[in-house]
Design a protein around this motif. Structure first.
Motif, PDB file in Angstrom:
ATOM      1  N   THR A 143     -17.870 -10.195  -0.855  1.00 56.29           N
ATOM      2  CA  THR A 143     -16.499 -10.240  -1.341  1.00 56.29           C
ATOM      3  C   THR A 143     -16.352  -9.376  -2.595  1.00 56.29           C
ATOM      4  O   THR A 143     -15.361  -8.677  -2.767  1.00 56.29           O
ATOM      5  CB  THR A 143     -16.112 -11.701  -1.655  1.00 56.29           C
ATOM      6  OG1 THR A 143     -16.387 -12.478  -0.483  1.00 56.29           O
ATOM      7  CG2 THR A 143     -14.656 -11.817  -2.010  1.00 56.29           C
TER       8      THR A 143
ATOM      9  N   ARG B 230     -16.281  -5.864  -1.500  1.00 53.62           N
ATOM     10  CA  ARG B 230     -14.984  -5.587  -0.885  1.00 53.62           C
ATOM     11  C   ARG B 230     -13.971  -5.248  -1.966  1.00 53.62           C
ATOM     12  O   ARG B 230     -13.209  -4.290  -1.849  1.00 53.62           O
ATOM     13  CB  ARG B 230     -14.507  -6.812  -0.087  1.00 53.62           C
ATOM     14  CG  ARG B 230     -13.142  -6.644   0.518  1.00 53.62           C
ATOM     15  CD  ARG B 230     -13.190  -5.549   1.552  1.00 53.62           C
ATOM     16  NE  ARG B 230     -11.902  -5.316   2.202  1.00 53.62           N
ATOM     17  CZ  ARG B 230     -11.346  -4.113   2.308  1.00 53.62           C
ATOM     18  NH1 ARG B 230     -11.918  -3.076   1.755  1.00 53.62           N
ATOM     19  NH2 ARG B 230     -10.225  -3.945   2.964  1.00 53.62           N
ATOM     20  N   ALA B 231     -13.983  -6.044  -3.028  1.00 55.65           N
ATOM     21  CA  ALA B 231     -13.055  -5.786  -4.130  1.00 55.65           C
ATOM     22  C   ALA B 231     -13.383  -4.440  -4.777  1.00 55.65           C
ATOM     23  O   ALA B 231     -12.479  -3.639  -5.045  1.00 55.65           O
ATOM     24  CB  ALA B 231     -13.130  -6.908  -5.154  1.00 55.65           C
TER      25      ALA B 231
ATOM     26  N   GLY C  68     -11.945  -1.794  -2.877  1.00 55.70           N
ATOM     27  CA  GLY C  68     -10.509  -1.726  -3.126  1.00 55.70           C
ATOM     28  C   GLY C  68     -10.193  -1.017  -4.438  1.00 55.70           C
ATOM     29  O   GLY C  68      -9.228  -0.257  -4.525  1.00 55.70           O
TER      30      GLY C  68
ATOM     31  N   PHE D 253     -15.580   0.635   4.888  1.00 58.20           N
ATOM     32  CA  PHE D 253     -16.187  -0.591   4.387  1.00 58.20           C
ATOM     33  C   PHE D 253     -16.396  -1.551   5.545  1.00 58.20           C
ATOM     34  O   PHE D 253     -15.514  -1.657   6.387  1.00 58.20           O
ATOM     35  CB  PHE D 253     -15.283  -1.232   3.339  1.00 58.20           C
ATOM     36  CG  PHE D 253     -15.818  -2.537   2.861  1.00 58.20           C
ATOM     37  CD1 PHE D 253     -16.701  -2.578   1.795  1.00 58.20           C
ATOM     38  CD2 PHE D 253     -15.464  -3.721   3.488  1.00 58.20           C
ATOM     39  CE1 PHE D 253     -17.222  -3.783   1.366  1.00 58.20           C
ATOM     40  CE2 PHE D 253     -15.994  -4.924   3.052  1.00 58.20           C
ATOM     41  CZ  PHE D 253     -16.866  -4.950   1.998  1.00 58.20           C
TER      42      PHE D 253
ATOM     43  N   ASN E 279     -16.933  -3.654  10.493  1.00 61.46           N
ATOM     44  CA  ASN E 279     -15.916  -2.661  10.177  1.00 61.46           C
ATOM     45  C   ASN E 279     -14.595  -2.992  10.867  1.00 61.46           C
ATOM     46  O   ASN E 279     -13.527  -2.886  10.260  1.00 61.46           O
ATOM     47  CB  ASN E 279     -16.378  -1.264  10.613  1.00 61.46           C
ATOM     48  CG  ASN E 279     -17.418  -0.683   9.665  1.00 61.46           C
ATOM     49  OD1 ASN E 279     -17.794  -1.330   8.691  1.00 61.46           O
ATOM     50  ND2 ASN E 279     -17.869   0.517   9.955  1.00 61.46           N
TER      51      ASN E 279
ATOM     52  N   THR F  15     -12.889  -5.983   9.320  1.00 58.14           N
ATOM     53  CA  THR F  15     -12.364  -5.708   7.992  1.00 58.14           C
ATOM     54  C   THR F  15     -10.887  -5.333   8.059  1.00 58.14           C
ATOM     55  O   THR F  15     -10.134  -5.614   7.143  1.00 58.14           O
ATOM     56  CB  THR F  15     -13.167  -4.561   7.343  1.00 58.14           C
ATOM     57  OG1 THR F  15     -14.507  -4.994   7.228  1.00 58.14           O
ATOM     58  CG2 THR F  15     -12.638  -4.210   5.986  1.00 58.14           C
TER      59      THR F  15
ATOM     60  N   HIS G 226      -3.904  -6.424  -1.909  1.00 58.66           N
ATOM     61  CA  HIS G 226      -4.328  -6.104  -3.271  1.00 58.66           C
ATOM     62  C   HIS G 226      -5.633  -5.315  -3.222  1.00 58.66           C
ATOM     63  O   HIS G 226      -5.602  -4.089  -3.225  1.00 58.66           O
ATOM     64  CB  HIS G 226      -4.464  -7.413  -4.070  1.00 58.66           C
ATOM     65  CG  HIS G 226      -4.788  -7.214  -5.504  1.00 58.66           C
ATOM     66  ND1 HIS G 226      -5.694  -8.004  -6.173  1.00 58.66           N
ATOM     67  CD2 HIS G 226      -4.330  -6.321  -6.397  1.00 58.66           C
ATOM     68  CE1 HIS G 226      -5.767  -7.598  -7.426  1.00 58.66           C
ATOM     69  NE2 HIS G 226      -4.954  -6.579  -7.591  1.00 58.66           N
ATOM     70  N   VAL G 227      -6.777  -6.001  -3.172  1.00 54.01           N
ATOM     71  CA  VAL G 227      -8.021  -5.255  -3.008  1.00 54.01           C
ATOM     72  C   VAL G 227      -8.811  -5.702  -1.781  1.00 54.01           C
ATOM     73  O   VAL G 227      -9.995  -5.395  -1.673  1.00 54.01           O
ATOM     74  CB  VAL G 227      -8.917  -5.294  -4.262  1.00 54.01           C
ATOM     75  CG1 VAL G 227      -8.282  -4.526  -5.382  1.00 54.01           C
ATOM     76  CG2 VAL G 227      -9.231  -6.699  -4.677  1.00 54.01           C
ATOM     77  N   GLY G 228      -8.167  -6.447  -0.894  1.00 48.34           N
ATOM     78  CA  GLY G 228      -8.764  -6.635   0.414  1.00 48.34           C
ATOM     79  C   GLY G 228      -9.503  -7.923   0.702  1.00 48.34           C
ATOM     80  O   GLY G 228     -10.234  -8.005   1.685  1.00 48.34           O
ATOM     81  N   CYS G 229      -9.355  -8.951  -0.127  1.00 47.28           N
ATOM     82  CA  CYS G 229      -9.982 -10.222   0.219  1.00 47.28           C
ATOM     83  C   CYS G 229      -9.286 -10.807   1.444  1.00 47.28           C
ATOM     84  O   CYS G 229      -8.095 -10.607   1.634  1.00 47.28           O
ATOM     85  CB  CYS G 229      -9.820 -11.229  -0.922  1.00 47.28           C
ATOM     86  SG  CYS G 229     -10.966 -10.959  -2.243  1.00 47.28           S
TER      87      CYS G 229
ATOM     88  N   PRO H 226      -6.019  -2.897   1.201  1.00 41.38           N
ATOM     89  CA  PRO H 226      -5.644  -2.323  -0.082  1.00 41.38           C
ATOM     90  C   PRO H 226      -4.969  -0.959   0.059  1.00 41.38           C
ATOM     91  O   PRO H 226      -5.201  -0.252   1.029  1.00 41.38           O
ATOM     92  CB  PRO H 226      -6.982  -2.161  -0.813  1.00 41.38           C
ATOM     93  CG  PRO H 226      -8.039  -2.641   0.077  1.00 41.38           C
ATOM     94  CD  PRO H 226      -7.455  -3.105   1.341  1.00 41.38           C
TER      95      PRO H 226
END
Ligand code: FES
Lengths: 575, 371
Positions: free
Chosen positions: A180, A183-184, A187, A208, B257, B260, B297-300, B363
């Motif tokens: 996680t 992942r951030a 991003g 990713f 992948n 995701t 946002h950043v992909g969570c 994201p």
């Protein structure tokens, strides 16, 4: 080795060809090292608890090297898919990356493996925390001033690299939590304008998560970054030895000497012993306190997440900045610019790091100080500097708190949105308030020092005056303390330049110089100068008189007039 | 213990060094007679002998204590070795001693104590028995002498002029050029770190007619099985399909992948609670909507669903999306609404996609465009 001939016993030992002597001769014949070593063997290191902080960082780095090497013997930095077959029941039969499987193997099937993993992680916390605190100590005591600015810069780089090393390290096990985090991070990189997407594809070897990132991080974690860290630490120490350690002012301790214990044997025993203490404490922590139990998180899966995902604590403040940032995004000409990510996570840390790096140079530019400084300052004696750091710390601290806003909301049963709005305001207000309070506080402490110099310390003896008022008797402080308290440099406030210099030539950069002078005035403003010799003597004299008179008055019960020597000395003994 | 002199350094006894303090601008007065100048350096305090310096018994006791530390340390190493063999590891370390495992606890404890005792012994040795006479060492200026500097600059200039680099610009410039060119192999060498992005971030495996399946078992979903207020984590069916050889079509890295970008959630709300933007009126099936699970946002992956308010909360930075209102961001740092997957019912009555997502999921990135 020594040619000292102070007593017969020693001399006899020296002339006997000892084993050490033979070895030393052998080495020196081939290296000529005695010329360098003769000074270093008895090199003096001053002793103070606050000088230990850097040592903690140093020794925990050594612990990291040792335990890390152990871990590499089993860890497999591969994202290839395997089915776990080891001892841990709950995950047996689950598909996962080799990296995660080997981290589990280390934890469950290698005796002492879990211990080493946990020592490694705890030592990493210790390493970064010690660097942080050590850096605070350096800044607050002015130890970064000339000639030590370079070591400050190296220290900043160490902190940056240490944090990066930490991040790459906890990403390696490829569990759900670290995935996680990656992942951030992916991003974040995507948010870099123009090149972000390309950097991300080159870093991850495609999309990713891909199958390249763990081996690549591994190379960075066990080779690249440690090599640079090691080189920088070496340089840091070399400069430290060459420049000799700073010391606090005190009787016999001046800007021109260094007072302490010799390297051999005292400092070597203390510092060497301290390595074992740091290692021992890390080992106890690794044995008794669980850290990063990767088996609980499970393998990484981009569609899963654990609630309350948090980065390691030293990464918490940029994470907090990210959380409180409004969701601004600009779309123009077919491109997207994510301010909401780019500003808090790429620009802000870079900016903060630059500020940190520049602090000595900014201060030096303002004060124009060209002297060498080997005596440490007390934080109170540099109020603006102290307040600057407290303001920065407040800023970082608030962002750090923001990084735990969900946890605060749950633990204290608060509204998450309100916490966020509150911190959004506080990151601007808080540092200013902290700056003002700290500055005033320092100045008050200076005033207290001046009082102590002039009127002495509170003796705890209560006296009754002829009028019937009670007051505490003050006694003068020792000469040693007086010397320490007055070992302060005088403020060197520059004069405001005129438009033209003395030759009538127009001063071109006059606005810059004026800005500098204004800043310098602000830098020093409010400082309470140490009393002059006359003031000090007058106050002491006065205090002696007063004490004598008070004691006399107790006898004669008569009214006594005080001679004030024309100096405002406060109400001695009548607080 | 206190007589450890050397010529270069002085200990407390003979070191009443009154260095003028450069800072305060006052000349120190003499110590001999008259009033003591409060600003003069009184010099180091007299060395106070410790009990171990003067009392042979105390010194012996300290010696025994220190030796005891070292011996005890060795004893703990023995305990460490015993624990290494006695305590079994494996399976679950959480069963013993509140989650840490007996092997780990004992190994850590005994190793830690063994190390600590060596440290304590060494430091105690330094404090109690080694000389504690403070030594004064004078500082040297950090800078080299002026003569050294001049000599160095001269040597440098001599070297530069001997090389003739200033007189022969052709050589200098061609060398600089050649060195600069060496940057190219470095850059090219790194080129294959990864493929170019292309449009990979803008497409997912979703296709028209692909079923939306439960993310654990891969079972397709019938609209009537979904209750109002329910949230189902879902995936495209293809991630569970097998090829002709019975192998999964997606496995390992490819599977991760694909997940995701393609992970989704299916939620059912009361139809009157949904206000679709124009063009999305038929993207749902009787109040059932499908959204990307990946935070913009950043992909969570987003997981916290509040049934009552139709809000979906991201656990990473608390961005909150209103699924009743087209996945709009109502709180937090995310910049864009959650992408929605147009749903339909296929011929067998299962939920399926009308198409791929109509915008990139996850994201933001530079080339994302204005969709
Ligand atoms: S990833 Fe969802 S809020 Fe940041």
């Amino acid at each position: 080795m020594s040619t000292a001939t102070t007593n017969g016993k020693k001399a006899a030992q020296v002339h006997r060809p000892s084993k050490v002597g033979q070895l030393a001769t052998w080495v020196d014949d081939r290296t000529g090292i005695a010329g360098v070593a003769k000074k270093q063997v008895r090199k003096v290191f001053p002793d103070h608890w606050s000088f230990m902080l850097g040592e903690i960082a140093l020794w925990s780095f050594v612990v990291l090297l040792l335990t890390g090497t152990f871990l590499t013997l089993w860890f497999k930095p591969s994202m290839g898919e395997v089915v776990y077959n080891g001892s841990y029941d709950q995950l047996r039969g689950v598909s996962m990356s080799e990296a995660y499987a080997s981290a589990l193997h280390l934890s469950f099937d290698v005796r002492g493996g879990l211990l080493m993993r946990q020592i490694h992680h705890w030592a990493a916390m210790l390493f970064i925390a010690a660097m942080f605190v050590h850096m605070m100590r350096i800044y607050f005591t002015g130890a970064f001033r000339k000639p030590r600015e370079l070591n400050w810069v190296i220290g900043c780089l160490l902190l940056l690299l240490g944090s990066l090393e930490g991040f790459t390290g906890y990403s390696l096990p490829d569990d759900l939590l670290s995935g996680t985090g990656l992942r951030a991070a992916g991003g974040f990189i995507l948010a870099i304008p123009v090149v972000g997407t390309y950097i991300s594809f080159f870093l991850f070897g495609g999309e990713f998560p891909g199958d390249a990132i763990i081996p690549r991080l591994y190379t960075a974690h066990v080779l690249l970054i440690p090599a640079v860290l090691l080189a920088l630490i070496g340089l840091h120490m070399l400069l430290l030895v060459y420049q000799k350690h700073t010391q606090y002012a005190g009787p016999g301790r001046t800007n021109d000497n260094v007072v302490g214990y010799p390297m051999m044997p005292v400092y070597a025993a203390k510092a060497g012993g301290f390595f074992f203490i740091v290692f021992g404490v890390s080992a106890l922590m690794g044995g008794l306190m669980s850290i990063n139990p990767v088996w609980r998180y499970g393998p990484y899966d981009p569609s899963q997440v654990t609630a309350g995902s948090q980065p390691d604590w030293y990464m918490g403040w940029p994470d907090g900045a990210l959380r409180i940032m409004p969701g601004w995004e600009t779309h123009a000409f077919g491109f997207t610019l994510s301010w909401n990510i780019f500003l808090p996570i790429i620009v802000l840390p870079g900016l903060m790091f630059t500020i940190l790096l520049m602090l000595p140079f900014i201060e030096n530019w303002i004060t124009g100080d060209k002297r060498d400084h080997h005596l440490l300052q007390r934080p109170r004696n540099a109020p603006t500097r102290t307040a600057t750091m407290v303001a920065l710390m407040t800023f970082i601290g608030l962002l750090w708190a923001a990084g735990g806003n969900d946890i605060m909301a749950i633990k204290f049963n608060l509204n998450l949105n309100y916490i966020t709005y509150f911190i959004r305001v506080m990151v601007f207000v808080g540092p200013v308030v902290a700056f003002l309070i700290t500055r005033r506080w320092c100045i008050s402490l200076q005033r207290a020092d001046r009082d102590r110099l002039l009127h002495g310390y509170e003796s705890g003896v209560i006296m009754r005056s002829p009028e019937g008022a009670y007051a505490e008797k003050h006694l003068p402080i020792s000469t040693g303390e007086t010397f320490a308290l007055t070992s302060r440099e005088h403020d060197d406030i520059p004069a405001m330049p005129s438009d033209a210099d003395e030759n009538g030539v127009a001063n071109h950069k006059v606005w810059l110089t004026r800005l500098r002078v204004r800043l310098a005035r602000f830098w020093y403003s409010g400082n309470i100068e140490t009393p002059s010799r006359e003031e000090l003597e007058a106050a002491r004299h006065h205090a002696d008189d007063e004490l004598a008179e008070q004691e006399l008055a107790e006898y004669h019960d008569s009214h006594v007039q005080h001679d004030r020597h024309g100096i405002e000395t406060g109400e001695v003994g009548k607080h | 213990m206190t007589g450890d002199h050397e010529d270069a350094v002085r200990g407390n006894q003979d070191a009443v060094v009154a260095q003028p303090q450069p800072g305060h601008g006052l000349e120190p007065a003499g110590h001999a007679d008259g009033p003591v100048d409060p600003f003069a350096d009184p010099g180091l305090e007299e060395h106070e002998p410790r009990p171990t310096d003067v009392d042979e018994h105390a010194a012996r006791r300290a010696e025994r204590q220190i030796a005891a530390c070292f011996m005890l340390s060795a004893f703990f190493v023995v305990l460490f070795c015993i624990s290494f063999f006695v305590f079994k590891i494996g399976n679950n370390p959480t069963t013993i001693l509140g989650g840490y495992g007996a092997s780990n606890v004992t190994l850590g404890l005994f190793l830690g104590l063994a190390l600590l005792l060596i440290g304590i012994g060494a430091i105690q040795w330094a404090r109690k028995l080694m000389s504690d006479v403070e030594v004064v060492e004078m500082r040297h200026p950090t800078a080299s002498s002026e003569a050294d500097r001049v000599a160095t600059v001269e040597a440098l200039q001599q070297g530069v002029s001997d090389s003739g680099i200033a007189r022969r610009p052709l050589i200098r410039n061609s060398l600089v050029g050649a060195l600069a060119m060496l940057g190219l192999p470095v850059i090219l060498g790194l080129r294959d770190l990864g493929p170019l992005p292309g449009n990979k971030l803008s497409v997912t495996v979703w296709r028209k007619g692909m079923r939306v399946v439960n993310d654990v078992a891969g079972t397709p979903i019938k609209p009537e099985e979904v209750e109002i207020g329910q949230l189902i984590n879902s995936q495209p069916e293809i991630l569970f399909e097998k090829d002709a050889n019975g192998q999964p079509k997606y496995a390992g890295t490819e599977l991760l992948n694909a997940k995701t970008k393609a992970s989704t959630i299916v939620v059912r709300m009361k139809p009157e609670d949904i206000t679709p933007t124009p063009g999305r009126e038929n993207w749902g099936v009787s109040g059932i909507l499908c959204f990307s699970k990946i935070c913009t946002h950043v992909g969570c992956p987003i997981s916290l669903w509040e049934q009552q308010t139709h809000h979906l909360l991201c656990p990473c930075h608390q961005s909150t999306f209103d699924l009743g209102n087209n996945g709009k961001v109502i709180f937090g740092p995310a910049g864009r609404p959650l992408p929605q997957l147009p749903l339909m019912v296929d011929s067998e009555g299962y939920l399926a996609a009308q198409s791929d997502f109509t915008e990139p999921v996850g994201p933001s990135f530079w080339e994302r465009g204005e969709r």
